[in-house]
Design a protein around this motif. Structure first.
Motif, PDB file in Angstrom:
ATOM      1  N   VAL A  44       0.851  -1.184   0.000  1.00 39.26           N
ATOM      2  CA  VAL A  44       0.000   0.000   0.000  1.00 39.26           C
ATOM      3  C   VAL A  44       0.886   1.234   0.000  1.00 39.26           C
ATOM      4  O   VAL A  44       1.803   1.367   0.799  1.00 39.26           O
ATOM      5  CB  VAL A  44      -0.939   0.018   1.225  1.00 39.26           C
ATOM      6  N   MET A  45       0.590   2.129  -0.918  1.00 39.59           N
ATOM      7  CA  MET A  45       1.363   3.356  -1.086  1.00 39.59           C
ATOM      8  C   MET A  45       0.568   4.565  -0.600  1.00 39.59           C
ATOM      9  O   MET A  45       1.106   5.478   0.016  1.00 39.59           O
ATOM     10  CB  MET A  45       1.664   3.473  -2.579  1.00 39.59           C
ATOM     11  N   LYS A 126      -4.597  -2.271 -13.287  1.00 39.29           N
ATOM     12  CA  LYS A 126      -3.136  -2.281 -13.446  1.00 39.29           C
ATOM     13  C   LYS A 126      -2.756  -0.907 -13.970  1.00 39.29           C
ATOM     14  O   LYS A 126      -3.248  -0.465 -15.008  1.00 39.29           O
ATOM     15  CB  LYS A 126      -2.722  -3.373 -14.443  1.00 39.29           C
ATOM     16  N   ALA A 127      -1.901  -0.207 -13.229  1.00 39.49           N
ATOM     17  CA  ALA A 127      -1.537   1.169 -13.580  1.00 39.49           C
ATOM     18  C   ALA A 127      -0.531   1.218 -14.721  1.00 39.49           C
ATOM     19  O   ALA A 127       0.368   0.392 -14.810  1.00 39.49           O
ATOM     20  CB  ALA A 127      -0.960   1.872 -12.357  1.00 39.49           C
ATOM     21  N   ASN A 128      -0.692   2.226 -15.569  1.00 41.27           N
ATOM     22  CA  ASN A 128       0.311   2.558 -16.574  1.00 41.27           C
ATOM     23  C   ASN A 128       1.363   3.417 -15.887  1.00 41.27           C
ATOM     24  O   ASN A 128       1.111   3.974 -14.813  1.00 41.27           O
ATOM     25  CB  ASN A 128      -0.340   3.348 -17.724  1.00 41.27           C
ATOM     26  N   PRO A 129       2.531   3.582 -16.475  1.00 38.78           N
ATOM     27  CA  PRO A 129       3.531   4.471 -15.859  1.00 38.78           C
ATOM     28  C   PRO A 129       2.953   5.873 -15.650  1.00 38.78           C
ATOM     29  O   PRO A 129       2.178   6.364 -16.482  1.00 38.78           O
ATOM     30  CB  PRO A 129       4.673   4.482 -16.880  1.00 38.78           C
ATOM     31  N   ALA A 130       3.323   6.482 -14.556  1.00 41.42           N
ATOM     32  CA  ALA A 130       2.805   7.808 -14.199  1.00 41.42           C
ATOM     33  C   ALA A 130       3.262   8.870 -15.190  1.00 41.42           C
ATOM     34  O   ALA A 130       4.350   8.788 -15.763  1.00 41.42           O
ATOM     35  CB  ALA A 130       3.255   8.189 -12.798  1.00 41.42           C
ATOM     36  N   ASP A 131       2.414   9.866 -15.352  1.00 37.43           N
ATOM     37  CA  ASP A 131       2.727  11.036 -16.155  1.00 37.43           C
ATOM     38  C   ASP A 131       3.067  12.152 -15.169  1.00 37.43           C
ATOM     39  O   ASP A 131       2.232  12.516 -14.337  1.00 37.43           O
ATOM     40  CB  ASP A 131       1.507  11.409 -17.008  1.00 37.43           C
ATOM     41  N   GLY A 132       4.276  12.670 -15.240  1.00 40.62           N
ATOM     42  CA  GLY A 132       4.713  13.701 -14.303  1.00 40.62           C
ATOM     43  C   GLY A 132       5.358  13.093 -13.079  1.00 40.62           C
ATOM     44  O   GLY A 132       5.232  11.902 -12.809  1.00 40.62           O
ATOM     45  N   THR A 133       6.070  13.925 -12.346  1.00 44.04           N
ATOM     46  CA  THR A 133       6.725  13.456 -11.127  1.00 44.04           C
ATOM     47  C   THR A 133       5.897  13.861  -9.925  1.00 44.04           C
ATOM     48  O   THR A 133       5.287  14.923  -9.909  1.00 44.04           O
ATOM     49  CB  THR A 133       8.142  14.043 -10.999  1.00 44.04           C
ATOM     50  N   MET A 136       1.994  10.155  -7.741  1.00 42.56           N
ATOM     51  CA  MET A 136       1.547   9.001  -8.530  1.00 42.56           C
ATOM     52  C   MET A 136       2.686   8.181  -9.127  1.00 42.56           C
ATOM     53  O   MET A 136       2.444   7.132  -9.730  1.00 42.56           O
ATOM     54  CB  MET A 136       0.592   9.447  -9.642  1.00 42.56           C
ATOM     55  N   GLN A 137       3.904   8.624  -8.950  1.00 39.93           N
ATOM     56  CA  GLN A 137       5.050   7.849  -9.445  1.00 39.93           C
ATOM     57  C   GLN A 137       5.147   6.530  -8.697  1.00 39.93           C
ATOM     58  O   GLN A 137       5.037   6.505  -7.475  1.00 39.93           O
ATOM     59  CB  GLN A 137       6.351   8.620  -9.265  1.00 39.93           C
ATOM     60  N   GLY A 138       5.345   5.464  -9.431  1.00 38.22           N
ATOM     61  CA  GLY A 138       5.542   4.158  -8.817  1.00 38.22           C
ATOM     62  C   GLY A 138       4.267   3.386  -8.546  1.00 38.22           C
ATOM     63  O   GLY A 138       4.320   2.281  -8.024  1.00 38.22           O
ATOM     64  N   ILE A 175      -7.326   2.598  -3.336  1.00 38.83           N
ATOM     65  CA  ILE A 175      -6.072   2.245  -2.680  1.00 38.83           C
ATOM     66  C   ILE A 175      -5.012   2.110  -3.763  1.00 38.83           C
ATOM     67  O   ILE A 175      -5.175   1.349  -4.719  1.00 38.83           O
ATOM     68  CB  ILE A 175      -6.217   0.937  -1.873  1.00 38.83           C
ATOM     69  N   PHE A 176      -3.946   2.864  -3.614  1.00 40.62           N
ATOM     70  CA  PHE A 176      -2.853   2.879  -4.580  1.00 40.62           C
ATOM     71  C   PHE A 176      -1.724   1.993  -4.047  1.00 40.62           C
ATOM     72  O   PHE A 176      -1.325   2.116  -2.890  1.00 40.62           O
ATOM     73  CB  PHE A 176      -2.361   4.309  -4.801  1.00 40.62           C
ATOM     74  N   TRP A 177      -1.213   1.144  -4.900  1.00 35.24           N
ATOM     75  CA  TRP A 177      -0.178   0.165  -4.557  1.00 35.24           C
ATOM     76  C   TRP A 177       1.078   0.429  -5.375  1.00 35.24           C
ATOM     77  O   TRP A 177       1.006   0.932  -6.493  1.00 35.24           O
ATOM     78  CB  TRP A 177      -0.681  -1.247  -4.844  1.00 35.24           C
ATOM     79  N   SER A 178       2.214   0.045  -4.812  1.00 38.93           N
ATOM     80  CA  SER A 178       3.482   0.108  -5.539  1.00 38.93           C
ATOM     81  C   SER A 178       4.210  -1.209  -5.336  1.00 38.93           C
ATOM     82  O   SER A 178       3.961  -1.936  -4.360  1.00 38.93           O
ATOM     83  CB  SER A 178       4.337   1.269  -5.044  1.00 38.93           C
TER      84      SER A 178
END
Length: 180
Positions: A44-45, A126-133, A136-138, A175-178
């Motif tokens: 969990v992120m 399933k997340a795509n790579p984040a746009d911007g820093t 949401m990174q990771g 819930i955002f996961w990394s």
């Protein structure tokens, strides 16, 4: 303190931290249908509560000539942290989660599972790579749980009201996961 004792305390602290992370991850998955559980190897992120609305439009059914249905047009919600502070937005299409720092992520639906009657289903994305820093990174997965409301309108959708839009209120935990 001597070096061995300091090392033992650091090791114990790291073990407790690891156990805490394991407990947090396990707790986030408890009681969820298997289809929407995040695969092992993720943690969990960030946890948010999305509060907003979903727009539906009365349209012709795909592959069913002469029939109509309420079609999901898209969501619009504010993402709040567990203390109620706005930390981002959720909108679409495409489904997009954007943090206040401007970073954002989209994704591909992996699975859905029914929730309670009258509530939109649980979902795993399933997340795509984040746009911007930023926040949401990771992100590797996004889970929608604890849903309230949001299902298509109960009102009739017919040829007579084709094109009509209705907005339905909803709430859900995102819930955002990394990857660990």
């Amino acid at each position: 303190m001597n070096g061995k004792r300091t090392l033992s305390l650091i090791s114990a602290s790291l073990a407790i931290g690891g156990l805490s992370l394991f407990m947090q991850t396990a707790q986030a998955q408890m009681g969820l249908p298997d289809a929407v559980k995040v695969p092992d190897g993720n943690k969990v992120m960030m946890e948010t509560v999305g509060v907003g609305e979903i727009t539906y439009e009365c349209r012709d059914k795909v592959d069913a000539a002469g029939q109509t249905e309420w079609f999901f047009v898209g969501p619009k919600a504010v993402l709040n942290d567990r203390k109620g502070k706005a930390v981002g937005d959720y909108f679409g299409p495409p489904a997009t989660w954007q943090a206040r720092d401007g970073s954002k992520v989209t994704g591909t639906q992996v699975a859905v599972s029914p929730a309670s009657k009258g509530d939109i289903p649980y979902q795993l994305v399933k997340a795509n790579p984040a746009d911007g820093t930023g926040a949401m990174q990771g992100v590797s997965y996004i889970q929608r749980t604890a849903t309230k409301g949001g299902v298509a309108p109960a009102s009739v959708c017919t040829a007579a009201n084709k094109g009509e839009k209705q907005v339905v209120k909803y709430q859900a935990d995102y819930i955002f996961w990394s990857a660990k």
